[in-house]
Design an enzyme around this catalytic site. Structure first.
Site, mmCIF file in Angstrom:
data_model
loop_
_atom_site.group_PDB
_atom_site.id
_atom_site.type_symbol
_atom_site.label_atom_id
_atom_site.label_comp_id
_atom_site.label_asym_id
_atom_site.label_seq_id
_atom_site.Cartn_x
_atom_site.Cartn_y
_atom_site.Cartn_z
ATOM 1 N NE ARG A 64 -2.365 -1.683 3.342
ATOM 2 C CZ ARG A 64 -2.266 -2.956 3.730
ATOM 3 N NH1 ARG A 64 -2.765 -3.918 2.982
ATOM 4 N NH2 ARG A 64 -1.670 -3.284 4.853
ATOM 5 C CD GLU A 101 -1.231 -5.004 14.767
ATOM 6 O OE1 GLU A 101 -1.260 -4.424 13.673
ATOM 7 O OE2 GLU A 101 -2.152 -4.944 15.592
HETATM 8 P P1 AMP Z 1 4.021 -2.515 12.064
HETATM 9 O O1 AMP Z 1 5.304 -3.057 11.505
HETATM 10 O O2 AMP Z 1 3.566 -3.266 13.274
HETATM 11 O O3 AMP Z 1 4.077 -1.025 12.280
HETATM 12 O O4 AMP Z 1 2.894 -2.812 10.981
HETATM 13 C C1 AMP Z 1 2.745 -1.966 9.885
HETATM 14 C C2 AMP Z 1 2.536 -2.717 8.602
HETATM 15 O O5 AMP Z 1 1.569 -3.748 8.735
HETATM 16 C C3 AMP Z 1 2.014 -1.778 7.542
HETATM 17 O O6 AMP Z 1 2.568 -2.148 6.277
HETATM 18 C C4 AMP Z 1 0.517 -1.971 7.591
HETATM 19 O O7 AMP Z 1 -0.030 -1.873 6.304
HETATM 20 C C5 AMP Z 1 0.313 -3.361 8.190
HETATM 21 N N1 AMP Z 1 -0.636 -3.354 9.312
HETATM 22 C C6 AMP Z 1 -0.339 -3.588 10.618
HETATM 23 N N2 AMP Z 1 -1.415 -3.541 11.397
HETATM 24 C C7 AMP Z 1 -2.447 -3.250 10.583
HETATM 25 C C8 AMP Z 1 -3.846 -3.022 10.801
HETATM 26 N N3 AMP Z 1 -4.398 -3.109 12.034
HETATM 27 N N4 AMP Z 1 -4.609 -2.711 9.734
HETATM 28 C C9 AMP Z 1 -4.053 -2.613 8.491
HETATM 29 N N5 AMP Z 1 -2.761 -2.810 8.222
HETATM 30 C C10 AMP Z 1 -1.945 -3.127 9.243
#
Ligand code: AMP
Length: 181
Positions: A64, A101
């Protein structure tokens, strides 16, 4: 009446419960991207602080971050760097492992994608724990980039990603926040 940017963005983002795993509230920006006004306003707002400053490259995180980053790069007359999941880029790459995550993964960028000292803005749709953006920031810095800012449409502040990036000296900008995760 003209709705505020925050209203426009919040109402255009769809929430899917329990995707991709039980307990996750997936913040789906495909509805924002499909809404011409919301898409334009989000990109304009992310571009705004940098109008008139020299930005060499926008680095977008798969997938995205490519959509938003491409539009931002065009507006700022900057180049675009794809940061991809491992094995997708055809030329010589640098690779980093990162936690997200919901799991562990590796990402890559081309070794020649950025020159030392280039001013780069990192872009993704959402910051949660910050693991993904931290990995991307490490790749860019490893190749000598100056990361001017990391920007995201959505912040999940309870997961601490902003603080994690700021602790690395990366300024963070987000447009809307959702509580929880
Ligand atoms: P993080 O590395 O934990 O900051 O996760 C960010 C990445 O995971 C990004 O590329 C987001 O698009 C995706 N992502 C993580 N959590 C979500 C969520 N609750 N909804 C949509 N995309 C998420």
């Amino acid at each position: 009446m003209k709705s505020s940017l925050e209203d426009t963005l919040l109402t255009s983002i769809r929430t899917i419960p329990d995707y991709p795993k039980p307990g996750i509230l997936f913040r789906d920006i495909t509805t924002l991207l499909g809404d011409a006004r919301a898409f334009r306003r989000a990109v304009d707002e992310l571009v705004h602080p940098w109008a008139g400053s020299k930005i060499d490259k926008i680095a977008g995180i798969e997938a995205r971050g490519f959509i938003l980053g491409g539009a931002i790069a065009h507006q700022l007359s900057a180049g675009f760097i794809p940061i991809r999941k491992k094995g997708k880029l055809p030329h010589e790459t640098v690779r980093v492992a990162y936690s997200l995550e919901y799991g562990l993964d590796e990402m890559e960028m081309h070794k020649d994608a950025v020159k030392p000292g280039e001013r780069v803005i990192l872009v993704d749709d959402l910051i949660a724990t910050g693991g993904t953006a931290e990995g991307a920031a490490k790749l860019l810095r490893h190749m000598g980039a100056e990361i001017v800012s990391a920007c995201f449409v959505i912040d999940l502040p309870d997961l601490g990603g902003r603080a994690r990036l700021e602790a690395l000296g990366v300024p963070v900008r987000t447009l809307v926040a959702f509580e929880g995760h």
